[in-house]
Design a protein around this motif. Structure first.
Motif, short mmCIF file in Angstrom:
data_model
loop_
_atom_site.label_atom_id
_atom_site.label_comp_id
_atom_site.label_asym_id
_atom_site.label_seq_id
_atom_site.Cartn_x
_atom_site.Cartn_y
_atom_site.Cartn_z
N GLU A 186 45.66 30.47 44.76
CA GLU A 186 45.84 29.50 43.67
C GLU A 186 44.56 29.43 42.83
OE1 GLU A 186 48.84 28.04 43.53
OE2 GLU A 186 48.27 27.10 41.62
N GLY A 187 44.69 29.46 41.54
CA GLY A 187 43.54 29.28 40.66
C GLY A 187 42.75 30.54 40.39
N VAL A 188 43.22 31.70 40.90
CA VAL A 188 42.52 32.97 40.67
C VAL A 188 43.26 33.80 39.63
CG1 VAL A 188 41.91 35.21 41.70
CG2 VAL A 188 41.43 33.08 42.94
N VAL A 189 42.53 34.35 38.66
CA VAL A 189 43.09 35.35 37.74
C VAL A 189 42.40 36.66 38.08
CG1 VAL A 189 43.45 36.03 35.35
CG2 VAL A 189 43.34 33.59 35.94
N LEU A 190 43.15 37.65 38.50
CA LEU A 190 42.56 38.94 38.86
C LEU A 190 42.84 39.94 37.75
CD1 LEU A 190 41.80 40.30 42.16
CD2 LEU A 190 42.83 41.92 40.57
N ALA A 191 41.79 40.59 37.26
CA ALA A 191 41.96 41.53 36.15
C ALA A 191 41.38 42.88 36.52
CB ALA A 191 41.24 40.99 34.92
N SER A 192 41.97 43.93 35.95
CA SER A 192 41.45 45.28 36.19
C SER A 192 42.02 46.21 35.14
CB SER A 192 41.81 45.76 37.60
OG SER A 192 41.07 46.92 37.93
N GLU A 232 55.43 38.67 42.06
CA GLU A 232 55.72 37.53 42.95
C GLU A 232 55.01 36.25 42.48
OE1 GLU A 232 54.42 39.20 46.63
OE2 GLU A 232 55.99 40.75 46.59
N GLY A 233 54.37 36.30 41.32
CA GLY A 233 53.81 35.07 40.76
C GLY A 233 52.30 35.03 40.63
N ALA A 234 51.58 36.02 41.18
CA ALA A 234 50.12 36.00 41.07
C ALA A 234 49.71 36.28 39.62
CB ALA A 234 49.52 37.06 42.00
N GLU A 235 48.55 35.71 39.23
CA GLU A 235 48.05 35.96 37.87
C GLU A 235 47.21 37.22 37.87
OE1 GLU A 235 46.72 33.28 34.49
OE2 GLU A 235 46.83 31.91 36.19
N VAL A 236 47.80 38.32 37.46
CA VAL A 236 47.12 39.62 37.45
C VAL A 236 47.20 40.17 36.03
CG1 VAL A 236 47.16 41.97 38.35
CG2 VAL A 236 47.70 40.07 39.87
N LYS A 237 46.06 40.51 35.46
CA LYS A 237 46.01 40.94 34.06
C LYS A 237 45.52 42.39 33.97
CE LYS A 237 46.56 36.68 32.37
NZ LYS A 237 47.80 36.25 31.72
N VAL A 238 46.08 43.14 33.03
CA VAL A 238 45.57 44.47 32.71
C VAL A 238 44.61 44.34 31.53
CG1 VAL A 238 46.14 46.80 31.91
CG2 VAL A 238 47.71 45.58 33.43
N LEU A 239 43.38 44.86 31.71
CA LEU A 239 42.41 44.85 30.62
C LEU A 239 42.06 46.29 30.25
CD1 LEU A 239 39.95 42.01 31.76
CD2 LEU A 239 41.98 41.82 30.33
N TYR A 240 41.79 46.51 28.96
CA TYR A 240 41.40 47.85 28.53
C TYR A 240 39.89 48.04 28.60
CZ TYR A 240 46.18 48.35 27.12
OH TYR A 240 47.55 48.42 27.15
N SER A 241 39.17 46.93 28.66
CA SER A 241 37.71 46.99 28.76
C SER A 241 37.25 45.86 29.67
CB SER A 241 37.09 46.82 27.37
OG SER A 241 35.74 46.44 27.49
N ALA A 292 36.16 37.14 27.70
CA ALA A 292 37.07 36.31 26.91
C ALA A 292 38.11 35.64 27.81
CB ALA A 292 37.76 37.16 25.85
N LEU A 293 38.56 36.39 28.82
CA LEU A 293 39.55 35.84 29.76
C LEU A 293 38.95 34.64 30.51
CD1 LEU A 293 42.44 36.50 30.80
CD2 LEU A 293 41.37 37.87 32.59
N PRO A 348 28.66 52.30 33.83
CA PRO A 348 27.85 51.70 32.77
C PRO A 348 28.56 50.56 32.04
CG PRO A 348 27.69 54.09 32.68
CD PRO A 348 28.76 53.77 33.67
N SER A 349 29.86 50.73 31.74
CA SER A 349 30.55 49.67 30.98
C SER A 349 30.71 48.42 31.83
CB SER A 349 31.91 50.16 30.48
OG SER A 349 32.77 50.42 31.57
N ILE A 350 30.90 48.60 33.12
CA ILE A 350 31.04 47.42 33.99
C ILE A 350 29.67 46.75 34.17
CG2 ILE A 350 31.62 46.68 36.34
CD1 ILE A 350 33.99 48.69 36.14
#
Ligand code: SF4
Length: 384
Positions: A89-95, A115-124, A130-131, A152-154
């Motif tokens: 709960e309360g976690v947004v996971l991005a990759s 199944e309801g988890a907040e998982v986002k696709v990021l291009y950078s 911003a998220l 390097p970008s990470i």
């Protein structure tokens, strides 16, 4: 030169193929077997099949598909940890997109999202800032993977998060460094190799000089290649020529992109954020000494692995046996009984079918004639 014309020029390709055949056939005849060439990078695996080079090259050359696809070597337990975290709960996971599709033992991040988890696709990874700003009451975690190319970008994103003073953004990093991985592969001595076609993208960051131990200590030639047919065949020709002449050196056939010392700015930011030399476990490769990194103590407040109290522990998980055999060059993708039948890009069983750089995805996309091992009744040993 134009990339789409000169580097795909049929005349140049034919001339290089003839030269490669003239050089390779006598060496293979002397050895009594095909030359075993590892193309380290998954991008090269795709180039070989996409341009049909495997059909044009002589039978005296056999390719061993290397470990240079970061999604493919991502360990099952790392995926499991990310999935467990995303379900909190309360976690947004991005990759990036590909890691989300890698199956763990408890499903993938995409399944967790369904199944309801907040998982986002990021291009950078910069988009993670911003998220985090848009979700001030949530914990945003960027799941960072990749070889020296993506580090390097990470690292820059992590530094930007530090400067911005963001307290709800962390980075869960599983980076793998190429040179220790190749050295580990050679030191293990499990694969019989005559030489390497070196990766273009990673080398753009780390340079060509860094590979010297491959020739000096392990006595294997390596030639860095680009991704167009003329690029790749030129590098292969230089490699075969070394074998024919009994030489062993590091050469750079992608000099328009790769410098001897790589990209100093990229290397500097990697070193600023990450401490190298960490023994790490990778899918198919086991524990490779010095291949991993950790976030330096100075930035531990942004490192999910050390500063996120709710991070689930890493738990050992079984890896799919067939994937390990492909990753270490013991079998070809179509020799896996799950290939194309139960394991497809739409429904991947293993990570090698997920990434656009995975060997199994390349065979699936470009070699429709290949059927699973059980159906091919022993024909499969032939074709590379
Ligand atoms: S076909 Fe699927 S299960 Fe078989 S080795 Fe490839 S990714 Fe792994």
């Amino acid at each position: 030169m134009s990339l789409t014309h000169d580097f795909r020029d049929a005349g140049r390709v034919k001339a290089l193929l003839a030269a490669i055949t003239r050089a390779a056939d006598p060496v293979a005849a002397r050895l009594g077997r095909p030359l075993q060439i590892m193309e380290v990078c998954g991008g090269h695996t795709h180039a070989i099949f996409r341009f049909g080079l495997h059909q044009l090259l002589p039978a005296s050359i056999e390719f061993i598909h290397g470990p240079g696809c970061p999604v493919c070597v991502l360990p099952v337990e790392a995926v499991d940890q990310a999935v467990s975290l995303a379900r909190q709960e309360g976690v947004v996971l991005a990759s990036f997109g590909d890691p989300l599709r890698v199956p763990g033992s408890r499903g993938s991040l995409l399944q967790a999202r369904a199944e309801g988890a907040e998982v986002k696709v990021l291009y950078s990874p910069f988009d993670a800032l911003a998220l985090a700003r848009a979700n001030p009451h949530k914990q945003v975690v960027f799941f960072g993977i990749g070889f020296d190319t993506t580090m390097p970008s990470i690292a820059c994103s992590l530094l930007a998060a530090d400067r911005a003073g963001l307290t709800n953004l962390r980075f869960l990093c599983h980076h793998i460094r190429l040179m220790p991985t190749l050295a580990g592969l050679l030191a293990a001595g499990e694969i019989s190799l005559d030489g390497f076609v070196g990766p273009g993208h990673v080398s753009m960051v780390i340079g060509s000089r860094v590979y010297q131990p491959i020739a000096g200590r392990y006595h294997k030639p390596l030639v860095i290649a680009g991704f167009e047919p003329v690029d790749f065949l030129q590098a292969l020709y230089q490699l075969i020529l070394q074998l024919a002449e009994g030489r062993c050196a590091i050469e750079n056939a992608y000099a328009r992109v790769v410098a001897a010392d790589g990209n100093p700015a990229a290397l500097k930011v990697i070193d600023q954020v990450f401490e190298s030399g960490v023994d790490s476990h990778w899918r198919g490769l086991g524990t490779v000494p010095g291949s991993g990194v950790r976030v330096r103590d100075r930035y531990r407040h942004l490192d999910a692995s050390t500063s996120l109290a709710s991070l689930p522990p890493i738990e050992a998980a079984a890896e799919p046996t067939w994937c390990n055999a492909v990753l270490t060059g013991r079998i070809k993708p179509h020799q896996c009984p799950l290939f194309r039948r139960h394991c497809t890009p739409q429904n991947p069983v293993g990570a090698l079918m997920v990434s656009s750089e995975g060997a199994c995805a390349a065979y699936y996309q470009y070699r429709p004639e290949q059927v699973p091992a059980e159906q091919s009744q022993g024909k499969e040993a032939s074709s590379d």
